[in-house]
Write an enzyme that holds these catalytic residues in place. Sequence first.
Site, PDB file in Angstrom:
ATOM      1  N   ARG A  45       0.661  -1.289  -0.123  1.00 53.63           N
ATOM      2  CA  ARG A  45      -0.008  -0.043   0.007  1.00 53.63           C
ATOM      3  C   ARG A  45       0.829   1.224   0.064  1.00 53.63           C
ATOM      4  O   ARG A  45       0.492   2.561   0.714  1.00 53.63           O
ATOM      5  CB  ARG A  45      -0.899   0.086   1.150  1.00 53.63           C
ATOM      6  CG  ARG A  45      -1.842  -1.266   1.372  1.00 53.63           C
ATOM      7  CD  ARG A  45      -2.921  -1.125   0.223  1.00 53.63           C
ATOM      8  NE  ARG A  45      -3.806  -2.225  -0.074  1.00 53.63           N
ATOM      9  CZ  ARG A  45      -3.382  -3.529  -0.325  1.00 53.63           C
ATOM     10  NH1 ARG A  45      -2.180  -3.638  -1.106  1.00 53.63           N
ATOM     11  NH2 ARG A  45      -4.316  -4.576  -0.255  1.00 53.63           N
TER      12      ARG A  45
ATOM     13  N   SER B 142     -11.263  -0.237   3.307  1.00 58.94           N
ATOM     14  CA  SER B 142     -10.351  -0.568   4.390  1.00 58.94           C
ATOM     15  C   SER B 142      -9.670   0.485   4.913  1.00 58.94           C
ATOM     16  O   SER B 142      -8.960   1.091   4.218  1.00 58.94           O
ATOM     17  CB  SER B 142      -9.441  -1.614   3.725  1.00 58.94           C
ATOM     18  OG  SER B 142      -9.623  -2.693   3.257  1.00 58.94           O
TER      19      SER B 142
ATOM     20  N   GLU C  76      -5.325   4.078   6.244  1.00 59.14           N
ATOM     21  CA  GLU C  76      -4.933   3.915   4.711  1.00 59.14           C
ATOM     22  C   GLU C  76      -5.186   5.067   4.001  1.00 59.14           C
ATOM     23  O   GLU C  76      -4.410   5.353   3.237  1.00 59.14           O
ATOM     24  CB  GLU C  76      -5.493   2.425   4.255  1.00 59.14           C
ATOM     25  CG  GLU C  76      -5.223   2.070   2.992  1.00 59.14           C
ATOM     26  CD  GLU C  76      -5.701   0.700   2.673  1.00 59.14           C
ATOM     27  OE1 GLU C  76      -6.087   0.643   1.481  1.00 59.14           O
ATOM     28  OE2 GLU C  76      -5.768  -0.288   3.419  1.00 59.14           O
TER      29      GLU C  76
END
Length: 424
Positions: free
Chosen positions: A181, A314, A415
Amino acid sequence: MRQTDSRHFGMSALETPTLAQLTTIGVGGPVDQFVEPQTEEEFIAAVCSADAAGLPLLVIGGGSNLLISDEPFHGVVVRDKRHGVSALKTGIALNETAGAVKIVAGAGVNWDDFVAFCVSSGFSGVEGLSGVPGTVGASVVQNIGAYGQEVASSVSSVRVFDRKNGDIQKLNPADMHFGYRSSALKSSMYSAPATPADHYFPTPRYVVLSVSFMLQRSDANEVAFGQLAKALGVSMGERMPIVAIRQAVLRVRASKGMLEDPGRYASRWMQGCKDQSNISQAALQRILAKLGNGVVARDIEEAKPDFDRHSCGSFFMNPILTQAQAATLPEDAPRFDAMLSDGRPGVKTSAAWLIDHAGFHKGHKVRKEAKAGLSTLHTLALTNRGGADAGDIAELAKTLQDGVEERFGVRLVPEPVVVGMNLR
């Protein structure tokens, strides 16, 4: 170029959107300037204009990976309206394998529209990323990944505008420094995890103009994720048609509430951002998912908001721990081999597992009347249950962070890009 601002562009007073109208979680304050460039030249000009004026710059894609405060954004919000996708070349060439095909997509292309194009064209390599919200440009900033695929594995190069040097560059995969990520683009915005850098926040130094992908000309691919294999009724590693893989991924994501609500594209501020045929398919997936989750058909109203989908996806990254840190977790905590940022071997665990085992279960709210809560289908999605503001989401996020840290000694890192609030 669509410009809506009366102070800086000499126009009559026109309405501008709030960030709540541009984001999947539906929170965020008003903006001073909103610009929608139609060409690359206009896109670069909008970025340069904001930087030259010393104004905060937010280049926004689908608005799916953003949590922005309710305060006014006194800067420029730029949304790339270029939606072109083309297959440039096929065959065998340097660094290509037989049957490879190079696809170039503009940064503003809706990501799932891009995946749908590839699957329908018989190009494999991104079908596992079906249903991920956002745009092609954002996909490489975040290095999106799901169901056994990461975007990094199919990227050939990324064409960017360097805000520091004022020129266009081509970044190869090695230049992108892809990680879990993360990418060099995302790293340019932060001085530490969840800590914005002094420059280039909330938009990276390198602004994506287009992405070149190297895919395979094949109508089938291996199933590389256990949950997906189960959904398809096959074994891991078995080859399946990419059309079937895409549909299975969409079903699994829909059953978890992890697809964006297609109803958002009815807003005038979102019209034209996604292909209409894919909006219709997403609406059908929404209905089928509700039936699969036990909702009686007569209770389904297509226009009714699906609050489980009003999220950033998420919300927390899966923590990558040192081996010593991982040893302190309960024996049944998920553990996967991973690399720490300094290159040492580490252990990845599940943020969703930590949240659930810290006592925050599906549907959790900080108060019964709270307007923000965990999804009723997935503990990793923080959702706007209707009428929530950014403060409500932040309160829930901090509650989860504090609870997990107290229980397991692990601080969860958001995130999404968090603007105007501190969620460290």
